[in-house]
Write a protein that holds these residues in place. Structure first.
Motif, PDB file in Angstrom:
ATOM      1  N   LYS A  16      13.912  30.078 -16.227  1.00  0.00           N
ATOM      2  CA  LYS A  16      13.225  30.013 -14.932  1.00  0.00           C
ATOM      3  C   LYS A  16      14.185  30.193 -13.770  1.00  0.00           C
ATOM      4  CE  LYS A  16       9.314  27.147 -16.380  1.00  0.00           C
ATOM      5  NZ  LYS A  16       8.618  25.848 -16.205  1.00  0.00           N
ATOM      6  N   ALA A  17      15.428  29.718 -13.938  1.00  0.00           N
ATOM      7  CA  ALA A  17      16.411  29.846 -12.857  1.00  0.00           C
ATOM      8  C   ALA A  17      16.750  31.306 -12.570  1.00  0.00           C
ATOM      9  CB  ALA A  17      17.686  29.084 -13.208  1.00  0.00           C
ATOM     10  N   ALA A  18      16.547  32.181 -13.545  1.00  0.00           N
ATOM     11  CA  ALA A  18      16.738  33.616 -13.327  1.00  0.00           C
ATOM     12  C   ALA A  18      15.422  34.288 -12.959  1.00  0.00           C
ATOM     13  CB  ALA A  18      17.334  34.264 -14.570  1.00  0.00           C
ATOM     14  N   ALA A  19      14.312  33.762 -13.466  1.00  0.00           N
ATOM     15  CA  ALA A  19      13.006  34.368 -13.207  1.00  0.00           C
ATOM     16  C   ALA A  19      12.635  34.320 -11.732  1.00  0.00           C
ATOM     17  CB  ALA A  19      11.942  33.667 -14.055  1.00  0.00           C
ATOM     18  N   ARG A  20      12.947  33.207 -11.079  1.00  0.00           N
ATOM     19  CA  ARG A  20      12.573  33.071  -9.667  1.00  0.00           C
ATOM     20  C   ARG A  20      13.249  34.131  -8.785  1.00  0.00           C
ATOM     21  NH1 ARG A  20      12.292  27.507 -11.094  1.00  0.00           N
ATOM     22  NH2 ARG A  20      14.514  27.226 -10.710  1.00  0.00           N
ATOM     23  N   PRO A  21      14.576  34.295  -8.851  1.00  0.00           N
ATOM     24  CA  PRO A  21      15.188  35.347  -8.025  1.00  0.00           C
ATOM     25  C   PRO A  21      14.775  36.757  -8.451  1.00  0.00           C
ATOM     26  CG  PRO A  21      16.846  34.246  -9.395  1.00  0.00           C
ATOM     27  CD  PRO A  21      15.599  33.436  -9.500  1.00  0.00           C
ATOM     28  N   LEU A  22      14.471  36.955  -9.731  1.00  0.00           N
ATOM     29  CA  LEU A  22      13.986  38.268 -10.161  1.00  0.00           C
ATOM     30  C   LEU A  22      12.662  38.602  -9.484  1.00  0.00           C
ATOM     31  CD1 LEU A  22      14.742  38.418 -14.004  1.00  0.00           C
ATOM     32  CD2 LEU A  22      15.499  40.060 -12.287  1.00  0.00           C
ATOM     33  N   ASN A  23      11.769  37.640  -9.445  1.00  0.00           N
ATOM     34  CA  ASN A  23      10.462  37.861  -8.815  1.00  0.00           C
ATOM     35  C   ASN A  23      10.563  38.103  -7.316  1.00  0.00           C
ATOM     36  OD1 ASN A  23       8.385  37.765 -10.850  1.00  0.00           O
ATOM     37  ND2 ASN A  23       8.953  35.624 -11.200  1.00  0.00           N
ATOM     38  N   ALA A  24      11.657  37.627  -6.705  1.00  0.00           N
ATOM     39  CA  ALA A  24      11.814  37.771  -5.258  1.00  0.00           C
ATOM     40  C   ALA A  24      12.482  39.086  -4.853  1.00  0.00           C
ATOM     41  CB  ALA A  24      12.644  36.600  -4.717  1.00  0.00           C
ATOM     42  N   LEU A  25      12.939  39.889  -5.834  1.00  0.00           N
ATOM     43  CA  LEU A  25      13.658  41.120  -5.507  1.00  0.00           C
ATOM     44  C   LEU A  25      12.711  42.190  -4.960  1.00  0.00           C
ATOM     45  CD1 LEU A  25      16.058  41.517  -8.580  1.00  0.00           C
ATOM     46  CD2 LEU A  25      16.667  40.829  -6.245  1.00  0.00           C
ATOM     47  N   PRO A  26      13.178  42.992  -4.008  1.00  0.00           N
ATOM     48  CA  PRO A  26      12.376  44.133  -3.544  1.00  0.00           C
ATOM     49  C   PRO A  26      12.167  45.127  -4.690  1.00  0.00           C
ATOM     50  CG  PRO A  26      14.199  43.694  -2.032  1.00  0.00           C
ATOM     51  CD  PRO A  26      14.438  42.857  -3.250  1.00  0.00           C
ATOM     52  N   GLU A  27      11.054  45.804  -4.680  1.00  0.00           N
ATOM     53  CA  GLU A  27      10.716  46.744  -5.744  1.00  0.00           C
ATOM     54  C   GLU A  27      11.795  47.820  -5.890  1.00  0.00           C
ATOM     55  OE1 GLU A  27       7.068  49.757  -7.046  1.00  0.00           O
ATOM     56  OE2 GLU A  27       6.721  48.098  -5.648  1.00  0.00           O
ATOM     57  N   GLU A  49      25.332  41.587  -5.466  1.00  0.00           N
ATOM     58  CA  GLU A  49      25.186  40.723  -6.637  1.00  0.00           C
ATOM     59  C   GLU A  49      24.616  39.365  -6.240  1.00  0.00           C
ATOM     60  OE1 GLU A  49      27.971  40.556 -10.414  1.00  0.00           O
ATOM     61  OE2 GLU A  49      28.739  39.193  -8.885  1.00  0.00           O
ATOM     62  N   LYS A  50      23.703  38.863  -7.080  1.00  0.00           N
ATOM     63  CA  LYS A  50      23.114  37.546  -6.867  1.00  0.00           C
ATOM     64  C   LYS A  50      23.403  36.680  -8.089  1.00  0.00           C
ATOM     65  CE  LYS A  50      19.289  39.451  -4.125  1.00  0.00           C
ATOM     66  NZ  LYS A  50      19.744  38.916  -2.829  1.00  0.00           N
ATOM     67  N   LEU A  51      23.817  35.421  -7.858  1.00  0.00           N
ATOM     68  CA  LEU A  51      24.074  34.475  -8.942  1.00  0.00           C
ATOM     69  C   LEU A  51      22.873  33.564  -9.137  1.00  0.00           C
ATOM     70  CD1 LEU A  51      27.775  33.352  -8.300  1.00  0.00           C
ATOM     71  CD2 LEU A  51      26.926  35.190  -9.747  1.00  0.00           C
ATOM     72  N   CYS A  52      22.512  33.338 -10.399  1.00  0.00           N
ATOM     73  CA  CYS A  52      21.418  32.423 -10.723  1.00  0.00           C
ATOM     74  C   CYS A  52      22.003  31.065 -11.123  1.00  0.00           C
ATOM     75  CB  CYS A  52      20.585  32.982 -11.877  1.00  0.00           C
ATOM     76  SG  CYS A  52      19.904  34.608 -11.550  1.00  0.00           S
ATOM     77  N   LEU A  53      21.337  30.013 -10.727  1.00  0.00           N
ATOM     78  CA  LEU A  53      21.865  28.666 -10.928  1.00  0.00           C
ATOM     79  C   LEU A  53      21.570  28.159 -12.334  1.00  0.00           C
ATOM     80  CD1 LEU A  53      20.959  27.115  -7.472  1.00  0.00           C
ATOM     81  CD2 LEU A  53      23.146  28.064  -8.234  1.00  0.00           C
ATOM     82  N   CYS A  54      22.121  28.863 -13.328  1.00  0.00           N
ATOM     83  CA  CYS A  54      22.040  28.382 -14.703  1.00  0.00           C
ATOM     84  C   CYS A  54      23.198  28.982 -15.478  1.00  0.00           C
ATOM     85  CB  CYS A  54      20.703  28.748 -15.353  1.00  0.00           C
ATOM     86  SG  CYS A  54      20.425  30.511 -15.521  1.00  0.00           S
ATOM     87  N   GLU A  55      23.742  28.194 -16.398  1.00  0.00           N
ATOM     88  CA  GLU A  55      24.859  28.634 -17.228  1.00  0.00           C
ATOM     89  C   GLU A  55      24.450  28.445 -18.686  1.00  0.00           C
ATOM     90  OE1 GLU A  55      28.353  26.536 -16.011  1.00  0.00           O
ATOM     91  OE2 GLU A  55      28.294  27.335 -13.969  1.00  0.00           O
ATOM     92  N   PRO A  56      23.908  29.488 -19.318  1.00  0.00           N
ATOM     93  CA  PRO A  56      23.354  29.338 -20.663  1.00  0.00           C
ATOM     94  C   PRO A  56      24.413  29.030 -21.715  1.00  0.00           C
ATOM     95  CG  PRO A  56      23.431  31.645 -20.022  1.00  0.00           C
ATOM     96  CD  PRO A  56      23.773  30.853 -18.795  1.00  0.00           C
TER      97      PRO A  56
END
Length: 303
Positions: A16-27, A49-56
């Motif tokens: 989800k921490a990556a899904a949220r910024p992905l959904n916010a990206l311009p087409e 570049e955008k960093l997502c707040l998760c470290e798998p």
């Protein structure tokens, strides 16, 4: 897959921490997704570049890779041995981890530690600048080699070029060795390659060119990423048969093409009528077009 289908597919497989910024990206802005165990997930976009707040964890990295392959990652061992697998929609996932070898041969990849997803782009108009160079003054299709660094839009430019030729009624055949040009699924291309285009999916260039030359009488053959002497010989055979070839190759500058031993037969015989050089600093930007002698040309200028 269109943009919304691509984002839905990716967000279903990522945290989800990556899904949220992905959904916010311009087409159309996403270029790559880089996932490394113990590091933030990185989204490379045309704005930066955008960093997502998760470290798998390593286990989560492996689970994401499996989900992206629709739970068939280890059933696709042959693709893995090439270092990548092609995802639904034509997106390529490059893999890193522990390699199991037998002599010099890669047998399998285990303990996946990182992966990079390169997003397949479908940008109508990408070939506008190259279009005047695709045919000569007599209306014959030219052979064109697109040169550029990884991730700078070579395949996108190739795809839009062959689409434009196909829409003009040219018989185009594609050897889509890595399933990235047309992204075939259940016999249908997921990316636009034109109404007069036939696609041979998952086949090597040498065998694929012979197949299509014998069976489908193409005017234009298209393929991606020339890298070996056998690739060069397949292209040369097609051109000597009277068929034009559109292809791509990795390179920062034209000198890298001239100095590469695998491409020497093509350079020596002046097989390509045009070389299209992509700008190494700006994705999708055409830096220049050159003739078979590597001299710059203007649109419509004769070779």
């Amino acid at each position: 897959m269109n943009w919304h289908e691509t984002i839905a597919f990716l967000t279903h497989c990522l945290p989800k921490a990556a899904a949220r910024p992905l959904n916010a990206l311009p087409e159309g802005s996403l270029r790559e997704i880089r996932v490394r165990a113990g590091q933030p997930i990185r989204l490379l976009t045309c704005q930066g570049e955008k960093l997502c707040l998760c470290e798998p964890t390593p286990q989560q990295v492996a689970q994401m890779a499996e989900a992206l392959c629709e739970h068939a990652l280890y059933a696709r061992a042959e693709e893995q041995r090439g270092g990548f697998v092609t995802l639904r929609g034509g997106h390529r996932m490059g893999l890193c981890g522990r390699v199991i070898c037998q002599g010099q041969m890669v047998r399998a990849l285990r303990e996946i530690s990182s992966f990079c997803i390169r997003i397949a782009g479908q940008w109508r108009g990408a070939a506008d600048g190259l279009l005047p160079h695709l045919t000569d003054e007599h209306g014959r299709c030219r052979s064109v080699l697109i040169v550029g660094l990884p991730g700078m839009g070579k395949t996108t430019l190739l795809r839009d070029s062959l689409r434009r030729l196909s829409e003009a009624g040219r018989r185009v055949c594609v050897v889509d060795e890595r399933s990235e040009i047309a992204a075939m699924c259940d016999g249908l291309p997921q990316l636009e390659v034109g109404p007069c285009t036939d696609v041979l999916d998952g086949c090597g260039k040498e065998a694929g060119f012979r197949w299509l030359l014998r069976s489908l009488s193409p005017e234009v053959l298209a393929t991606d990423e020339l890298s070996s002497l056998s690739d060069a010989q397949a292209v040369l055979e097609a051109i000597h048969s009277g068929v034009s070839v559109l292809a791509t190759v990795h390179g920062r500058e034209l000198d890298s093409v001239r100095s590469r031993s695998a491409l020497y037969p093509l350079v020596r015989s002046q097989a390509f009528d045009r070389y299209a050089m992509l700008d190494p600093r700006e994705t999708g930007k055409l830096a220049g077009v050159f003739d078979r002698d590597f001299q710059p040309v203007a649109p419509g200028e004769e070779a």
